[in-house]
Every structure is written in structure tokens, then in C-alpha cells.
Design a protein around this motif. Sequence first.
Motif, PDB file in Angstrom:
ATOM      1  N   PRO A  69      -4.081   8.146  17.146  1.00  0.00           N
ATOM      2  CA  PRO A  69      -4.774   9.002  16.177  1.00  0.00           C
ATOM      3  C   PRO A  69      -4.524  10.477  16.466  1.00  0.00           C
ATOM      4  O   PRO A  69      -4.587  10.925  17.610  1.00  0.00           O
ATOM      5  N   SER A  70      -4.231  11.230  15.412  1.00  0.00           N
ATOM      6  CA  SER A  70      -3.853  12.630  15.560  1.00  0.00           C
ATOM      7  C   SER A  70      -4.568  13.467  14.518  1.00  0.00           C
ATOM      8  O   SER A  70      -5.071  12.949  13.510  1.00  0.00           O
ATOM      9  N   SER A  71      -4.589  14.775  14.762  1.00  0.00           N
ATOM     10  CA  SER A  71      -5.259  15.683  13.832  1.00  0.00           C
ATOM     11  C   SER A  71      -4.420  15.867  12.574  1.00  0.00           C
ATOM     12  O   SER A  71      -3.214  15.583  12.549  1.00  0.00           O
ATOM     13  N   ALA A  72      -5.080  16.375  11.522  1.00  0.00           N
ATOM     14  CA  ALA A  72      -4.374  16.620  10.266  1.00  0.00           C
ATOM     15  C   ALA A  72      -3.256  17.632  10.468  1.00  0.00           C
ATOM     16  O   ALA A  72      -2.166  17.508   9.885  1.00  0.00           O
ATOM     17  N   GLY A  73      -3.511  18.633  11.318  1.00  0.00           N
ATOM     18  CA  GLY A  73      -2.483  19.643  11.563  1.00  0.00           C
ATOM     19  C   GLY A  73      -1.254  19.075  12.237  1.00  0.00           C
ATOM     20  O   GLY A  73      -0.116  19.406  11.866  1.00  0.00           O
ATOM     21  N   VAL A  74      -1.465  18.225  13.250  1.00  0.00           N
ATOM     22  CA  VAL A  74      -0.329  17.612  13.943  1.00  0.00           C
ATOM     23  C   VAL A  74       0.429  16.686  13.003  1.00  0.00           C
ATOM     24  O   VAL A  74       1.658  16.665  12.969  1.00  0.00           O
ATOM     25  N   LEU A  75      -0.291  15.898  12.195  1.00  0.00           N
ATOM     26  CA  LEU A  75       0.367  15.014  11.243  1.00  0.00           C
ATOM     27  C   LEU A  75       1.235  15.803  10.274  1.00  0.00           C
ATOM     28  O   LEU A  75       2.392  15.430   9.999  1.00  0.00           O
ATOM     29  N   ALA A  76       0.682  16.902   9.755  1.00  0.00           N
ATOM     30  CA  ALA A  76       1.435  17.710   8.795  1.00  0.00           C
ATOM     31  C   ALA A  76       2.668  18.323   9.447  1.00  0.00           C
ATOM     32  O   ALA A  76       3.756  18.340   8.860  1.00  0.00           O
ATOM     33  N   ALA A  77       2.507  18.827  10.687  1.00  0.00           N
ATOM     34  CA  ALA A  77       3.637  19.465  11.367  1.00  0.00           C
ATOM     35  C   ALA A  77       4.753  18.466  11.635  1.00  0.00           C
ATOM     36  O   ALA A  77       5.939  18.765  11.443  1.00  0.00           O
ATOM     37  N   VAL A  78       4.400  17.260  12.092  1.00  0.00           N
ATOM     38  CA  VAL A  78       5.431  16.261  12.369  1.00  0.00           C
ATOM     39  C   VAL A  78       6.080  15.783  11.077  1.00  0.00           C
ATOM     40  O   VAL A  78       7.282  15.487  11.028  1.00  0.00           O
ATOM     41  N   ALA A  79       5.305  15.732   9.996  1.00  0.00           N
ATOM     42  CA  ALA A  79       5.852  15.324   8.701  1.00  0.00           C
ATOM     43  C   ALA A  79       6.680  16.429   8.059  1.00  0.00           C
ATOM     44  O   ALA A  79       7.337  16.195   7.039  1.00  0.00           O
ATOM     45  N   ARG A  90       0.830  -1.220   0.000  1.00  0.00           N
ATOM     46  CA  ARG A  90       0.000   0.000   0.000  1.00  0.00           C
ATOM     47  C   ARG A  90       0.858   1.262   0.000  1.00  0.00           C
ATOM     48  O   ARG A  90       0.547   2.228  -0.694  1.00  0.00           O
ATOM     49  N   LEU A  91       1.938   1.250   0.784  1.00  0.00           N
ATOM     50  CA  LEU A  91       2.817   2.423   0.810  1.00  0.00           C
ATOM     51  C   LEU A  91       3.479   2.637  -0.546  1.00  0.00           C
ATOM     52  O   LEU A  91       3.723   3.794  -0.956  1.00  0.00           O
ATOM     53  N   ALA A  92       3.789   1.560  -1.255  1.00  0.00           N
ATOM     54  CA  ALA A  92       4.467   1.669  -2.550  1.00  0.00           C
ATOM     55  C   ALA A  92       3.628   2.399  -3.581  1.00  0.00           C
ATOM     56  O   ALA A  92       4.163   2.948  -4.555  1.00  0.00           O
ATOM     57  N   GLU A  93       2.313   2.398  -3.390  1.00  0.00           N
ATOM     58  CA  GLU A  93       1.425   3.048  -4.347  1.00  0.00           C
ATOM     59  C   GLU A  93       1.164   4.519  -4.020  1.00  0.00           C
ATOM     60  O   GLU A  93       0.466   5.198  -4.767  1.00  0.00           O
ATOM     61  N   LEU A  94       1.714   5.016  -2.894  1.00  0.00           N
ATOM     62  CA  LEU A  94       1.450   6.386  -2.459  1.00  0.00           C
ATOM     63  C   LEU A  94       2.504   7.349  -2.978  1.00  0.00           C
ATOM     64  O   LEU A  94       3.654   6.973  -3.256  1.00  0.00           O
ATOM     65  N   SER A  95       2.117   8.619  -3.049  1.00  0.00           N
ATOM     66  CA  SER A  95       3.048   9.679  -3.407  1.00  0.00           C
ATOM     67  C   SER A  95       3.961   9.980  -2.221  1.00  0.00           C
ATOM     68  O   SER A  95       3.620   9.653  -1.079  1.00  0.00           O
ATOM     69  N   PRO A  96       5.118  10.617  -2.449  1.00  0.00           N
ATOM     70  CA  PRO A  96       6.019  10.937  -1.323  1.00  0.00           C
ATOM     71  C   PRO A  96       5.351  11.734  -0.208  1.00  0.00           C
ATOM     72  O   PRO A  96       5.582  11.433   0.974  1.00  0.00           O
ATOM     73  N   PRO A  97       4.541  12.783  -0.506  1.00  0.00           N
ATOM     74  CA  PRO A  97       3.884  13.492   0.621  1.00  0.00           C
ATOM     75  C   PRO A  97       2.973  12.578   1.435  1.00  0.00           C
ATOM     76  O   PRO A  97       2.901  12.705   2.661  1.00  0.00           O
ATOM     77  N   ALA A  98       2.269  11.666   0.774  1.00  0.00           N
ATOM     78  CA  ALA A  98       1.389  10.752   1.503  1.00  0.00           C
ATOM     79  C   ALA A  98       2.196   9.784   2.358  1.00  0.00           C
ATOM     80  O   ALA A  98       1.824   9.476   3.495  1.00  0.00           O
ATOM     81  N   VAL A  99       3.326   9.296   1.827  1.00  0.00           N
ATOM     82  CA  VAL A  99       4.187   8.410   2.609  1.00  0.00           C
ATOM     83  C   VAL A  99       4.718   9.142   3.833  1.00  0.00           C
ATOM     84  O   VAL A  99       4.794   8.577   4.937  1.00  0.00           O
ATOM     85  N   ALA A 100       5.092  10.428   3.656  1.00  0.00           N
ATOM     86  CA  ALA A 100       5.603  11.214   4.790  1.00  0.00           C
ATOM     87  C   ALA A 100       4.542  11.335   5.884  1.00  0.00           C
ATOM     88  O   ALA A 100       4.852  11.232   7.083  1.00  0.00           O
TER      89      ALA A 100
END
Length: 1001
Positions: A300-310, A279-289
Motif C-alpha cells: 500500500p502506497s500514498s496517492a502521491g507515490v502512486l501518481a509519481a510512479v505512474a 474490472r480493469l477493462a472498465e477503467l479509464s487509461p489514467p486509472a489503469v496506469a
Amino acid sequence: MVGRAGQVRALLDAVASTPAVVLVEGEAGIGKTRLLRETLGPAVPRAARGRPAVLYGICRPLREPFPYGPLFDVLRALRGHVPAGLSPVCGALAPYLPELSEELPDVPGPLPDGAADRHRVFRAVREVLAALGPAVLVVEDLHWADDGTRDLLRFLADDPPPRLVVLLSHRRAAPGVRGAHPLGRDYRTAPGVSSLRLLLEPLDAGAVGEFAAGLTGVDVAPSLARALCERTGGVPYVLEEVVHALGPAGLAERAGRPGAGPLQALPVPVLLREAMEDRLAELSPPAVALAHAAAVLQVPSSAGVLAAVAGQEPGAAPGALREILLAGVLLASGDDTYGFRHPLAQQAVYEAVLPPDRSVLHRRAREVLGALDDPPHRRLAHHARRSGDLGDWWRCAGEAAEVARARGDTAVAVELLEELLSGPAPDPAGRTWHAVRLSRLAVFGLAHQRSAALLRRVLDDGTLEEAARGEIRLNLGLLLNNQAGNQEQGRRDTELAATELARHRPALAARAMAGLAMPGWGDHPRTVYEAWMDRAEALLPRMPGERALHAAVRGNRLSLRVSVGDPGAVDDALSLFGAGTESGTGTAGGDGEGGTGAGAGRGRTGGEGGGAAERPGTAERRELARTCGNLMDAASWIGRDREAERFRREGVRLISQEGEPFLGGIIDGTVLRAEWHRGAWDGLDARARRVLRSAEGATGIEADAHLVLALLALAGGRWEESGAHLGAAALADPANASAPLLAAAAGSAIRLALLRDEPHDALAEADRIAVRLRRKDVWAWAAEAAPMMLVAWLRAGRRGDAERFAAEFAAGTDGRDTPLADASLLVCRALLARASDPAAASALFLEAAERYGALPRPYPAARATEAGLRCGPPLAGAGERLAGVTEVYERLGATHDAARCRSVLRAAGTAPASRRGRRGYGSGLSPREEEVARLASDGRTNREIAEVLFLSPRTVEQHVARALRKVGARDRSQLADRLRGAVPPQPSDRSRGGAGPPGER
């Protein structure tokens, strides 16, 4: 099919309602194939004996699947079974199925239109299936199907043959979410066609525990079941892989350890790892990050926290987030929170992140979460440690433990402190402080193994100050006594702690002395405990402001007084709580050094060593709650059952304010014995087993549950099971057993040995417990053992021993508040009088029955009544009264006793009608058949069952045959499976010998 009974019934109902279209839906590994195969059985090409044909086809994940491949595979399996008399249109299948060419009609001529040719093939498939008669067509993994196969299945589902069930299984990436039908969004069930869409959900914790136990044969505690459920998401395939990786030994090792921690070291199942990698192999680099950031964050975390950590800009996250949601890598778990399906999926992705990248992500997570308004302290500590910053981890973990303690979450605080003490210590002084904190908190939890080992390791450090060493040693001693059941070592540690604390911490020294004053702890004489109590009380005037300390010592003194039957002690104890015992107001207030109190007869001596300032009243309320549990226990052993219930109610009220698991557990165990005593046996076996599973290694609580299970098994005639539980309760390790519980277990063991015709074992047990009771000099505790001790001695011709012990028993309880011992002493006197003066013995037995009934304890009351009616001259109305005793036994569930009485009544020609009345039970088991069936399912022979139930082997044989027929079992082994649930089977046991004279069984 654990946890799938409802789905199995629904599937069978659907299969019986033809024509039908059934869709079984669920995520990968949820058990779709197993449900179908185990419900429908193996493939059967032709209907026979009322069973339909069952045909299986599977859609394969091929890059270029062959059109109609799954259906042609189904038909190919009909070789040698193709129905005769097919119409010419079925010849269209011959080019696709050359194996069947000799059984199919000739190939029809070609059609000019490809669509028409395809339609002819569809018609041919339908006609062959219709010709099979009753049939179930199963096509699995429809999500892999090519368009041609979907079209053919849609054709069959739109107009299925009258006796066909089309059963399809399908996987969805997002579990639990219903989407469009896999046969098409516009699919509608045709008129006259039954339809079922069955969604398989993950197993809950209870089903997970049952599933794991079924695979390994290991009894799975609720805490471990919850951990397995959380770890695997309740997905059966993942669960099975984890359980197989653990094996029976690994599962048994973790059975008493709460939480998911011990499971985290297990590897990710290979198939799950490969699925996540795909499944990861089919994702784009931003999605993998984003997926990597979610794996590092764990929860489980919010979209904002996920983006900040990534390390992504907030505006770039939504597209990548949608991508990983559609791929099924993450799931939406709430409003703007996203996480993995289960921890093993998270672990698979986490392990795919390179170690240097993990450290960067953990540092980023520490920064992002630390900036929140309400930072998650425990998660901050985790990220600090994983990032390699040990100083920051030490600080964050200490703060997290303090926050957890302040919030009343003792288990989390203990776990964090255990992590600190098991890791590197940047600050030696801080390590000592954390060890003190752990010792204070650990005595309130159920888990103890890791804490005890860590505290012992700290005590081995020669640099500790004496005051800190004494407090840690005190709490370790209490932990060993209460939770671990190692009373000998616990008492040694507590005695040494009292010496270490006397110079610098007199309040804690007094607590240690009060704990050492509990008479059930160890095998010392009563005077030793009273001396420790006097020493503790002598220190109190030096500390007038220590309200919690005063409450602990006062409570222990009262518990000691109640245990030895001191007149007025129970009333003084009730007055301690004032109106609170009835109205729920209670006594509270005051601070102190903590709550290291002490237990009653059973040695419940746990409590917090002190030093930490707590909110007003907490320390004293803990002591009062512990005192209630100890007083309930002490009152129960002397027969003050109604007062014990009042202490229980007040204790529950106080414990509800503190939420400490061990404080609640000590009451739960005593409640089991109280229910046994008052005759509340219905469902008691199941309740005792629940307490046993939830006690998680807290041996004092487990001992109560084992004792009650032993007593139930003994009354039910299940000798071997009873013996096993008696050993686990106390007899296997008498040095570390509670003294009153050991006496009760010994009395039952003597009775069991006599029933098995093992008089030497009965004598040995009687002699052993006599030594312990004489040394303890707490004669109230002889109440549940003395009658059977006398029976063993009298049967062996040792009348002098019986008379001496009865005299000591009488002298030891004379003038004391011991109503249970008073009734027991009457039975002892009756046993001594029976040979020379049966009439006097009968009167004594009946007087004892009245005393037991007043407590109230219906079972010993019934046994004493039976003995009185059977040992003396015939009494007026004896037959009717004995019939009444039989009804009491039947109502309680004392199978063996009821059978003995019925045998006596039959021999006298006065057997009563069944209290349920004579009626036909149809396909259900009659009460007698149920008794026989349960014993038969335990592995007993007909002769052994006959001995237990006082029947002839021929009668037992007839009952067994009827039971087998009614439940549809082939043999006794299958009978156990059929009875599971309605009549829970017990471990196999063997009966030897019959019952002895009245009053001895």
C-alpha cells in the motif's frame, strides 16, 4: 465451516425465529454460498419431520435478466409439491410457470392496470410461500438482481408470512464496509419480524491453517498459515484454489519454510485473474496506469507515490484513484494509503503489465522511493533488481541487510543475504563478505535449509581465504548441529574449522573448541569433551579483551560441569549472574568478535562467528542468554529443577533484549520438559504441539516437544502415538540425537515395549542405550533410563547385566551433584532386592519416592510410592496411601496408571469413591466416559480399551454406548469428530498386553 462457528449459530438462531429477514454480506469468494448450503442443507420442497422447506434461487449476471427470474426458479422447483387449497389469486403465476399449471388455480382475468397485475403476482408468490408452512427462502447474489426481483423481495420482506425466513446474500465491492441495504436505503424491518445482517470477514491465520490442513491432511505450521493468509487475504475461495494448486505434497514441502516466498511462484487462480481483467477493462487509461503502478509497488502506497510512479501529475490522480476504488481494484488501507485486497490480486494485475512497461515502472519506483526521507531499503533492492540493474541491486540489498541487522530483524537480514548469495555476483570479494555475514546471522534464526545449502556452496569455492573459510565453516557447523539436527556433519565441520582458524583467528578457534566441548554432541567419551574445553581455555590469556569470548567459554565450562554433576557447579553458575537471577539485573557489557558460543548437554552450540562491531554488550548478552538456556537444560537433566527455573527466568530476560528466535526456542523446548516433570500437564499437549509447529525444522526444539508428547501419550495409554513421538524425538536417528534426551526416550521405549508384551524389543533398546551411556561416561543421564533397563534385563533372566549396570551407575554418580540419578539409583536397588527381600525393596521404593517428590517430580514419585506399597509386606494404611496415589495419577492425567491402581484397590475391596464425588453428569460425559471415549475415538477395540483401563470389555461397551449417545455420534469415527476440541483426538494406536509388576510400568 472453519472459522464460521459464530455465523452458523447466528444463522440457525435466525432461522428458528420466524418470520425473519436475514442478509448475508461479504466480498466475492468469502464463502456466502458455502455458509448457506452447509448450514441449511440441500433444497427441500416441503416441510417434514420438524424441518422447514428450504428453497434456493440465484440471481444470474445476465445482460438482460428476466424479471422475477430467481423467484420463479424457486417456485418451479415445487413441481409435484405445490400446496393444495391455494386461493384463486395464485393462478396469476400459471402463465409464468406452465410446468405448474395443473397444480395451480385457473388463471384469473386480466387487469387493466399493469401495476395492479404486478401486485397480483407479488401476492400470489407470497401466498404460495405461506402455504408451504415453515420455509426458508434463499436468494443468492442479490447484487445481480434486476429491479423487478428486488421489488418482489422487498414486498416479501416488508410483510413476510408468519413461518417464512427470507434469506438473501449480497456482495459488496469494498470488503468489510457496510453500505445501504440492498432492498433499499429506506428499508426498515417490520414490527414482529426478526432481522439479522451477517457480515462475513476473511479468515484469520489460525483459521487459514485449519482450513488448509482440512483440505490436505497436512499439519500447517503457523508461519505457513500466516503466509497463506497474507497471500490469499483469508478469502476462502482464493485459499482453496491456492491449496489445491499446491496439493498435499507441495504444502508438506513448505510446512517448515517460513514466509510467503515459496508461495509466490504459484499461478493466480483463473477465476480471480478473469475477475481482475474484467474490472480493469472498465477503467479509464489514467486509472489503469495507477493500478499498474500499485501492482509494481506491491505494498500500500500514498496517492502521491502512486501518481509519481505512474508518471502522472499529482492533480490528475484523485479522479483516477476514486475510479479504481469504486471498482474495487484497490482499497483504502489507511490514511492516504491504497493497495490491493491481497497479493494474488496484485499479482494478477502485475502480470497484465507488459514486461517493457514493468521495467520502466520499477526504475521509476526506485527513483521515487529512493528520494524519501526514510527510504525503504529492502524495497529499493527489489525494484533495482526487477529493473535489470544488478549493480544497483547488489548495493541496495547489502545496505538493506545491514539496516535489518542493526534493527535486530535477523530473519529479514538472513533472507536478503540469501538472495544475494543465490543470485549473480558482480563483486566476488563482496560475495565472500556477504557469506560471512550470513553465516553469523543464520545461527540465530529458526529456518536453516536454504542458508546451509548456500554456505556449503560458498565453501566449495576454492578461492576463499582460509580465515573466511574457517569462520563460515564454523558457523555452518553450529547451524547444522543446532537447527538442522545433523550433529555428525556439524561436528566434522566444527573440528575442521578449529584447525583452519587456529592460525589466523584464535578467538574463533577458541569458540569452535568450546562448542566441541559440549558432551551431548556426538557419542565421544567425556574425556574428549573435557580435552576440547581445556584447549579453548588455554587460548583465553592471549585475548584478554574479548569479553564475549570469555563469557562463551566460561558458560560452556559451567554447562559441562553441571552436566557431569560436578559438585559446586550449579552454585558457581548461579553466581555468574549475581543478583540478576532473582532481581533481573544480570550481567552484561563488552564487545567482542561476536557470539559463537556453545550448548550444554544437548549441544546448543550456535552463535555469531564474529568480526562485526556491535553495540556495547550485545555479543556478551547473547552469550549469557545462551548460557542460561544451556544451564537450564543441564540442570533439568540432573534434577536441579528449581535452579533450572532460575536460569530460565534470567535467560528470558536476556533474550527479550536481543529478540533472537532460536535463543528463545531452546528455552521453550526445555520448559515443556520442566512442565512435564513438575506435573503441570493440564494443556501441556496443546503447548507442546504449538512449540512443535513454531520450531519450523529446528530439530533440537522439536525433539523436546516430541518427547513430552510421547510421555503424555504413554501415561494416557496411547501406545502407538507414544511410539511415533519417541521415534521423532530421538530413536529414529540416534546418531544425531542429544545424548540425555536419547536416554530418556530409550527408557520410555523400554517401558512401552514391555506394556505391549514385546520383551525382545525392550531388551534390544536396553542394550543399545547401555552402550551409549557407558561410552559417554556421563552417568547422570542414565537417570531416566536405568530403572526400565533393569526391568527388561531382570524379566529376561539377565540379572548379572542388571547388577553390573547398577554398579556402574552408582560408581559414576558417587560424590556427584545428581539428585535425579540418586532417586533413580534407589529404584534400581529396589528392583534388584525385590525378589529376595521384598521388605527392603519396599523401603527403597518409598525412599526413592521421597527423593523424587523433593525435586519435585510428582509422577515418578507416585510410581515409586505405588511400587513400594505393592511389593512388600502389607503396610499400615497401604490402601489409603494407594488411593492417594490414584488421586495423584488422576490429577496429572495419567489415565493408564490411575486405572491400574483402581483395579488393584477394587481387587482388595478398598476401591475409593471418585475424587470428583458421585453425581449425575446429565448430558455431559463422566470422567470415565471421557477416558473411554477418547480411546474409542482413537480406533481401539473394546478389549484393547479394557486392557488399558483395567476394566471388563462389557463395562467398556456400556461406557462407549453412553458416550455415543451423549455426544450424538452414530459411530466411533463420528465420535472423534464430536470430541474434537473438548477432548482432542489422537492418532490411532493399538494396545497389546497389560501392565507388568509394580515399578515396571
